[in-house]
Design a protein around this motif. Structure first.
Motif, PDB file in Angstrom:
ATOM      1  N   VAL A 336       0.928  -1.121  -0.003  1.00  0.00           N
ATOM      2  CA  VAL A 336       0.037   0.046  -0.101  1.00  0.00           C
ATOM      3  C   VAL A 336       1.052   1.289  -0.146  1.00  0.00           C
ATOM      4  N   ILE A 337       0.691   1.932  -0.972  1.00  0.00           N
ATOM      5  CA  ILE A 337       1.343   3.321  -1.017  1.00  0.00           C
ATOM      6  C   ILE A 337       0.585   4.440  -0.754  1.00  0.00           C
ATOM      7  N   SER A 338       0.733   5.140   0.276  1.00  0.00           N
ATOM      8  CA  SER A 338      -0.277   6.516   0.523  1.00  0.00           C
ATOM      9  C   SER A 338       0.418   7.763   0.640  1.00  0.00           C
ATOM     10  N   VAL A 339      -0.075   8.582  -0.358  1.00  0.00           N
ATOM     11  CA  VAL A 339       0.766   9.906  -0.351  1.00  0.00           C
ATOM     12  C   VAL A 339      -0.170  10.950   0.143  1.00  0.00           C
ATOM     13  N   LYS A 340       0.526  12.090   0.981  1.00  0.00           N
ATOM     14  CA  LYS A 340      -0.434  13.194   1.226  1.00  0.00           C
ATOM     15  C   LYS A 340       0.315  14.572   0.320  1.00  0.00           C
ATOM     16  N   LEU A 341      -0.351  15.222  -0.201  1.00  0.00           N
ATOM     17  CA  LEU A 341       0.187  16.554  -0.741  1.00  0.00           C
ATOM     18  C   LEU A 341      -0.876  17.634  -0.955  1.00  0.00           C
ATOM     19  N   PRO A 342      -0.548  18.854  -0.884  1.00  0.00           N
ATOM     20  CA  PRO A 342      -1.504  19.778  -0.648  1.00  0.00           C
ATOM     21  C   PRO A 342      -2.481  20.221  -2.083  1.00  0.00           C
ATOM     22  N   ASP A 343      -1.801  19.958  -3.166  1.00  0.00           N
ATOM     23  CA  ASP A 343      -2.592  20.338  -4.373  1.00  0.00           C
ATOM     24  C   ASP A 343      -2.270  19.176  -5.407  1.00  0.00           C
ATOM     25  N   PRO A 344      -2.804  17.998  -5.281  1.00  0.00           N
ATOM     26  CA  PRO A 344      -2.830  16.802  -6.117  1.00  0.00           C
ATOM     27  C   PRO A 344      -3.310  17.214  -7.703  1.00  0.00           C
ATOM     28  N   GLN A 345      -2.701  16.754  -8.480  1.00  0.00           N
ATOM     29  CA  GLN A 345      -2.894  16.957  -9.968  1.00  0.00           C
ATOM     30  C   GLN A 345      -3.179  15.426 -10.481  1.00  0.00           C
ATOM     31  N   PHE A 346      -4.446  15.199 -10.904  1.00  0.00           N
ATOM     32  CA  PHE A 346      -4.904  13.897 -11.187  1.00  0.00           C
ATOM     33  C   PHE A 346      -5.041  14.078 -12.678  1.00  0.00           C
ATOM     34  N   GLU A 347      -4.808  12.922 -13.576  1.00  0.00           N
ATOM     35  CA  GLU A 347      -5.155  12.966 -14.992  1.00  0.00           C
ATOM     36  C   GLU A 347      -6.541  12.394 -15.217  1.00  0.00           C
ATOM     37  N   GLY A 348      -7.506  13.149 -15.611  1.00  0.00           N
ATOM     38  CA  GLY A 348      -8.807  12.676 -15.906  1.00  0.00           C
ATOM     39  C   GLY A 348      -9.566  13.112 -14.722  1.00  0.00           C
ATOM     40  N   GLN A 349     -11.034  13.089 -14.946  1.00  0.00           N
ATOM     41  CA  GLN A 349     -11.808  13.545 -14.029  1.00  0.00           C
ATOM     42  C   GLN A 349     -12.194  12.618 -13.118  1.00  0.00           C
ATOM     43  N   THR A 350     -11.950  11.140 -13.363  1.00  0.00           N
ATOM     44  CA  THR A 350     -11.901   9.984 -12.264  1.00  0.00           C
ATOM     45  C   THR A 350     -10.885   9.887 -11.399  1.00  0.00           C
ATOM     46  N   LYS A 351      -9.797  10.901 -11.346  1.00  0.00           N
ATOM     47  CA  LYS A 351      -8.717  10.826 -10.460  1.00  0.00           C
ATOM     48  C   LYS A 351      -7.983   9.507 -10.295  1.00  0.00           C
ATOM     49  N   ALA A 352      -7.949   8.627 -11.689  1.00  0.00           N
ATOM     50  CA  ALA A 352      -7.554   7.397 -11.564  1.00  0.00           C
ATOM     51  C   ALA A 352      -5.814   7.457 -11.566  1.00  0.00           C
ATOM     52  N   LYS A 353      -5.314   8.438 -11.914  1.00  0.00           N
ATOM     53  CA  LYS A 353      -3.825   8.361 -11.914  1.00  0.00           C
ATOM     54  C   LYS A 353      -3.420   9.782 -11.451  1.00  0.00           C
ATOM     55  N   LEU A 354      -2.092   9.777 -10.708  1.00  0.00           N
ATOM     56  CA  LEU A 354      -1.754  10.897  -9.921  1.00  0.00           C
ATOM     57  C   LEU A 354      -0.512  11.304 -10.848  1.00  0.00           C
ATOM     58  N   GLY A 355      -0.821  12.771 -11.446  1.00  0.00           N
ATOM     59  CA  GLY A 355       0.053  13.360 -12.261  1.00  0.00           C
ATOM     60  C   GLY A 355       0.982  14.086 -11.624  1.00  0.00           C
ATOM     61  N   SER A 356       1.090  14.465 -10.258  1.00  0.00           N
ATOM     62  CA  SER A 356       2.069  15.420  -9.760  1.00  0.00           C
ATOM     63  C   SER A 356       3.433  14.850  -9.913  1.00  0.00           C
ATOM     64  N   SER A 357       4.285  15.233 -10.510  1.00  0.00           N
ATOM     65  CA  SER A 357       5.574  14.726 -10.972  1.00  0.00           C
ATOM     66  C   SER A 357       6.501  14.750  -9.840  1.00  0.00           C
TER      67      SER A 357
END
Length: 678
Positions: A336-357
């Motif tokens: 299980v990988i759990s990350v916390k960040l202030p302004d996450p950027q997701f790819e797509g409306q469904t938030k299926a993929k984290l894009g914050s490089s």
């Protein structure tokens, strides 16, 4: 990451308004995905996510969810409570702003929430728009405030209904039956999501109560170990190698000098089991990211590099030996990988993929440092991990050879597909269907009753291999599995999910229908086949190509007409039969005999006869076609995967070494088919 101080200001000034509300009811799918059961449950997630955001900010310790008898939902938290003061711009109670205006929330500038899962401020207002009634109570400032809404509009202005020294928010809503295809909540769906949320938020207490039963069902979740307990849960029922009984836990975060838009925290828990599959789940601000993203990339890169570096350094990998691949290292891994960040950027409306490089770099560093330290300090466990990866490497080589042999056989047999396959004449895959049938007897009836232009039949003899308990090499050596692979035409993925030679564009049928007897053995075969598709052809499930046929369990004959009785997933077979007999105008308790006025027994014809269909082979081809195969009259259940953790757990429990799980499941679900053919 710096904590939000307990005295942090949180009032109307924190609520930023982006734009108004109306389009939600016209296009609900844009906001909740669909108006099916999935969208219905999404309403609950929106409210719960708001409460979890309060927990992540340090202001909430308990959340309760109650399903009432009428399928309304109440969510209660002990957070700060939605602000009730006048909004500085709108000049109405901030509670009303939050409930009735789209994109109004406290999550846009990180002042009220440093980290949150809800990012767009649409959640609770969307719930309001798609509910026929909403009642909100807020405890704060010593009072209890209440406001009521319906279909996005305010129906009762805010008023004080009591006093309380506590704080928190209570939301009760009734989903709108004008919007949703069903308004009935599924307990297991709620259970699985809420349990997952509790795992991700250490020490957060979440309760679920179902009042729809005579005795309310109550479940409580609270995990002091957080994601460590999550990994133990994922591996429950699996064989864990000696020495690896305790999951590895790694955490790290950016330093205080880091700019706000680059801050982040990383938590990882991982543990290997003796199986062949990989189950790595990634989350960003408690949002499940099924397609992974930057945090998953960082984890995988670090894991593979650190294990190889350790193996080289200790001489476990010889100079001439190639490096272990990522698939080798991750075979049998639950993480299980759990990350916390202030302004996450997701790819797509469904938030299926984290894009914050930048999270790729941070996760890579945290995992690299933490895992390297663990391996150095635990040499025995480290050698076990490397040894398991080396065994996986050898098995992968053997499996590749077996898979290539299967592919060569498929190419050779392309002109003459598997001998038992009765193919259809149409070649347009979008129009064709493959029925995978249990046994030669049912296969014969299906072949005679089918539409030969678009329906193909592949009979199976006996049960196929339980692919959850064998490696790729043995699975691909099975004649039955080779026949399935050849008939479908797509090739397969590998157990590690690397894609293999799978190509969905080569699917020869866009409906693949599992058709087995409506009994315990039939249920077992269905499970074995679904396990095969889940492990080696999962993209077919995701594309909606896999179905389960629902044959009738009874035929009630009245005069010359037979009324077929199907399972509905809610009642026992006896209950369904009795209701059907009543609907036909008869008494299910009538045995056909009556007494006259003198008490003398008088024989009387009952008026109906009942036939129990124990197997598909008991129906003639015409009956089988009309009840189970004809697109106009049949019932099909589409196989879907809505929750990866629940799906993996089901496959593991049902197909693993623990017999009890399979027995209990079959007894509960052998006759469950609830979704009409689309």
């Amino acid at each position: 990451m710096a904590e939000t101080p307990k005295n942090s200001e949180y009032d109307g000034g924190e609520i930023k308004i982006l734009e108004g509300l109306e389009a939600v009811r016209k296009r609900p799918g844009m906001y909740i995905g669909s108006t099916s059961a999935s969208g219905l449950h999404h309403l609950v997630w929106e409210i719960v996510d708001n409460s979890v955001d309060e927990a992540m900010a340090g202001f909430c310790t308990e959340i309760s969810v109650t399903v009432h008898a009428d399928n309304s939902i109440t969510v209660v938290d002990n957070g700060r409570g939605i602000p009730v003061d006048l909004h500085p711009v709108k000049k109405i109670p901030t509670l009303e702003v939050v409930m009735t205006i789209l994109h109004a929330g406290g999550k846009f500038d990180n002042s009220a929430y440093k980290v949150s899962g809800g990012l767009h401020g649409v959640g609770i207002s969307v719930v309001n728009a798609l509910s026929k009634k909403v009642v909100v109570q807020v405890k704060r400032d010593g009072n209890v405030y209440e406001m009521q809404f319906a279909r996005g509009k305010t129906t009762e202005k805010m008023k004080v209904v009591g006093q309380s020294e506590q704080t928190g928010t209570t939301v009760t809503f009734w989903p709108d039956d004008e919007i949703f295809e069903t308004c009935v909540y599924d307990f297991d769906t709620l259970h699985n999501r809420l349990q997952e949320t509790a795992f991700l938020n250490k020490n957060l207490k979440i309760s679920l109560t179902d009042e729809r039963e005579a005795t309310p069902r109550v479940e409580e979740f609270c995990y002091a170990g957080g994601i460590i307990d999550f990994v133990r849960f994922l591996n429950d029922g699996k064989d864990v190698p000696e020495g690896l009984k305790d999951p590895i836990y790694i955490e790290g975060k950016t330093g205080p000098e880091t700019p706000l838009d680059k801050m982040g925290e990383v938590e990882v828990a991982l543990q290997w089991n003796s199986g062949y599959g990989e189950n790595v789940m990634s989350f960003a601000n408690d949002i499940y990211t099924p397609e992974g993203g930057m945090h998953l990339e960082g984890f995988r890169t670090a894991l593979t590099r650190v294990v190889n570096d350790y193996a080289r350094k200790q001489g476990l990998l010889k100079e001439k030996e190639a490096n272990l691949t990522g698939d080798d290292v991750r075979e049998g891994l639950s993480a299980v990988i759990s990350v916390k960040l202030p302004d996450p950027q997701f790819e797509g409306q469904t938030k299926a993929k984290l894009g914050s490089s930048y999270m790729r770099t941070l996760t890579n560093k945290v995992v690299s440092d933490g895992l390297a330290e663990y391996l150095e300090e635990h040499p025995k466990q480290a050698r076990t991990i490397v040894s398991k990866a080396q065994q996986a490497c050898k098995a992968r080589t053997a499996a590749r050879k077996a898979r290539e042999a299967t592919r060569r056989k498929s190419l050779l047999e392309s002109a003459s597909l598997p001998g038992k396959l009765a193919d259809c004449s149409v070649r347009d895959a979008e129009l064709t269907e493959l029925f995978i049938v249990e046994g030669d007897s049912a296969g014969g009836s299906a072949k005679d009753g089918r539409r030969r232009d678009i329906q193909a039949i592949l009979p199976l003899r006996g049960k196929i291999l339980n692919v959850e308990r064998v490696g790729d090499h043995r699975a691909f050596s099975s004649d039955t599995i080779q026949s399935l692979i050849t008939a479908i035409g797509t090739g397969v993925t590998t157990a590690a999910g690397d894609g293999g030679d799978f190509d969905i564009t080569k699917a020869r049928y866009h409906k693949i229908i599992i058709m087995t007897d409506a009994d315990v053995d039939g249920a077992h075969i269905r499970i074995l086949l679904m396990t095969f598709f889940y492990k080696y052809m999962r993209p077919l499930i995701d594309a909606g190509y896999i179905y389960v046929a629902c044959p009738p369990i009874f035929g009630v004959k009245v005069r010359k007409k037979i009324h077929y009785v199907y399972p509905n997933g809610r009642q026992t077979e006896e209950e369904i039969l009795r209701d059907t007999i009543r609907s036909l105008g008869f008494s299910p308790d009538d045995d056909g005999d009556t007494k006259d006025d003198s008490g003398k027994l008088k024989k009387k014809k009952r008026g109906y006869d009942v036939q129990r269909y124990k197997g598909l082979g008991e129906m003639d081809p015409k009956q089988l076609a009309s009840t189970t195969m004809d697109p106009k009259t049949r019932i099909l259940q589409r196989v879907t995967i809505e929750d990866a953790a629940a799906a993996d757990r089901a496959v593991r429990e049902l197909m693993g070494s623990e017999v009890g799980y399979r027995r209990d499941y079959i007894e509960r679900h052998a006759h469950d088919a609830r979704f009409l053919d689309a």
